[in-house]
Design an enzyme around this catalytic site. Structure first.
Site, PDB file in Angstrom:
ATOM      1  N   LYS A  74       2.647  -1.626   7.878  1.00 13.72           N
ATOM      2  CA  LYS A  74       3.272  -2.951   7.874  1.00 13.72           C
ATOM      3  C   LYS A  74       3.291  -3.527   6.455  1.00 13.72           C
ATOM      4  CE  LYS A  74       2.193  -3.713  12.714  1.00 13.72           C
ATOM      5  NZ  LYS A  74       1.253  -4.189  13.730  1.00 13.72           N
ATOM      6  N   GLN A 108      -3.791  -7.867  13.721  1.00 16.43           N
ATOM      7  CA  GLN A 108      -3.625  -6.571  14.387  1.00 16.43           C
ATOM      8  C   GLN A 108      -4.522  -6.487  15.621  1.00 16.43           C
ATOM      9  OE1 GLN A 108      -1.407  -4.050  13.416  1.00 16.43           O
ATOM     10  NE2 GLN A 108      -2.028  -3.126  15.350  1.00 16.43           N
ATOM     11  N   ASP A 142       4.616 -11.873  15.443  1.00 14.89           N
ATOM     12  CA  ASP A 142       4.516 -10.933  16.565  1.00 14.89           C
ATOM     13  C   ASP A 142       5.176 -11.496  17.827  1.00 14.89           C
ATOM     14  OD1 ASP A 142       3.492  -8.404  16.258  1.00 14.89           O
ATOM     15  OD2 ASP A 142       1.389  -9.022  16.331  1.00 14.89           O
TER      16      ASP A 142
END
Ligand code: NAP
Length: 288
Positions: free
Chosen positions: A54, A98, A121
């Protein structure tokens, strides 16, 4: 019949090139590039590799990228304090924690602590609600990536029978909602579904988000179906990554299929960059 393969890798590259081309314009207009922060707690090898990718993606398109690696022993309060700092940072547009988090940290509490405006997200309860209410939201990256792949392959879900195997908050449920919003007739299957093969054989579009190696076999697929494989599973026999779909026999029967690796995974990452741009632009346009 051999299925057409939708390369998520190629489509993701196109999306990244488009984003990279726009970043200098953003810098010119708003004085800086979009900035994505990724927080990793602990040393789970899969999470470490996702976080690294990422950060690399963000840098490749010209974003500012911050990766914060915290020890496994980080307390929930410490993490919440860091998130509060990032929420308040005017130079930061996207915050991603995460998952999964270590067991002593309440994931729901952490997700809800991220500012809804920086929730790249799309997991914040208010973004989830906005998706279900069809108001402006940050859409979760994986199902968003799947919808982009369908569009790329010229597949309009309208009027089609779609079956999603899996009902998780991050994949199965938002996937089913996005297909519904695209006017498919959607069935969500799960571990308690009776006679799953009979259900999946009805699908014009079959999305597998189970997390089980080669779970979808050819007998579960209608001839000519579009098969989207979200799963990522390591085969202990060779140590390599495979999807939920038994690829070779299913590709013989389907009309369109996505590979693993090189399918939904890269698209998830590309959509994270898109979501970062969305958060950045909303913020900058609010200011002006
Ligand atoms: P999850 O939270 O474990 O959900 C799995 C779903 O599969 C659950 O709804 C479960 O049903 C269902 N299921 C399990 N066994 C089943 C069975 N025998 N028959 C029918 N349904 C069954 O997983 P997830 O987070 O949604 O992820 C799913 C897969 O996608 C994983 O392999 C994950 O690594 C992968 N993934 C990939 C990406 C990407 O970018 N490519 C992103 C996210 C996730 P119940 O609800 O009844 O338990």
């Amino acid at each position: 019949m051999a299925a057409e393969v939708i390369s998520g890798k190629d489509l993701a590259r196109e999306i990244k090139e488009e984003i990279a081309a726009k970043v200098p314009e953003y810098v010119k207009e708003y004085g800086r590039a979009p900035h994505l922060a990724v927080i990793l707690v602990g040393e789970d090898p899969a999470s470490m590799s996702y976080v690294k990718s990422k950060g690399k993606d963000a840098e490749q398109v010209g974003f500012r990228s911050t990766t914060l690696r915290l020890p496994e022993t980080t307390s929930e309060e410490e993490l919440l304090e860091i998130i509060a700092g990032m929420n308040a940072d005017d130079e930061l547009d996207g915050v991603l924690v995460q998952l999964p988090l270590p067991k002593h940290i309440d994931e729901d509490r952490v997700i809800a602590a991220i500012s809804k405006e920086k929730d790249v997200d799309g997991f914040h309860p208010l973004n989830v609600a906005a998706l279900w209410q069809k108001t402006e939201c940050i859409a979760p990256c994986t199902p968003k990536g799947v919808m982009r792949m369908l569009a790329k392959a010229g597949i309009n879900p309208e009027g089609k029978r779609a079956v999603v195997i899996g009902r998780s908050n991050i994949v199965g449920l938002p996937m089913s909602k996005m297909l519904l919003d695209a006017n498919a007739t959607v069935t969500v299957a799960h571990s308690r579904t009776k006679d799953l093969p009979a259900v999946t054989r009805e699908a014009d579009i079959l999305v597998a988000a189970v997390g089980r190696l080669r779970f979808v076999t050819a007998d579960m697929v209608k001839p000519g179906a579009v098969v989207i494989d979200v799963g990522v599973n390591r085969d202990p026999a060779d140590g390599k990554l495979y999807g939920d779909v038994d690829y070779i026999p299913v590709a013989e029967k389907a009309s369109v299929i996505t590979p693993v690796p090189g399918g939904v995974g890269p698209m998830t990452r590309a959509c994270l960059l898109e979501n970062t741009v969305e958060c950045f632009l909303r913020k900058m346009n609010k200011k002006n």
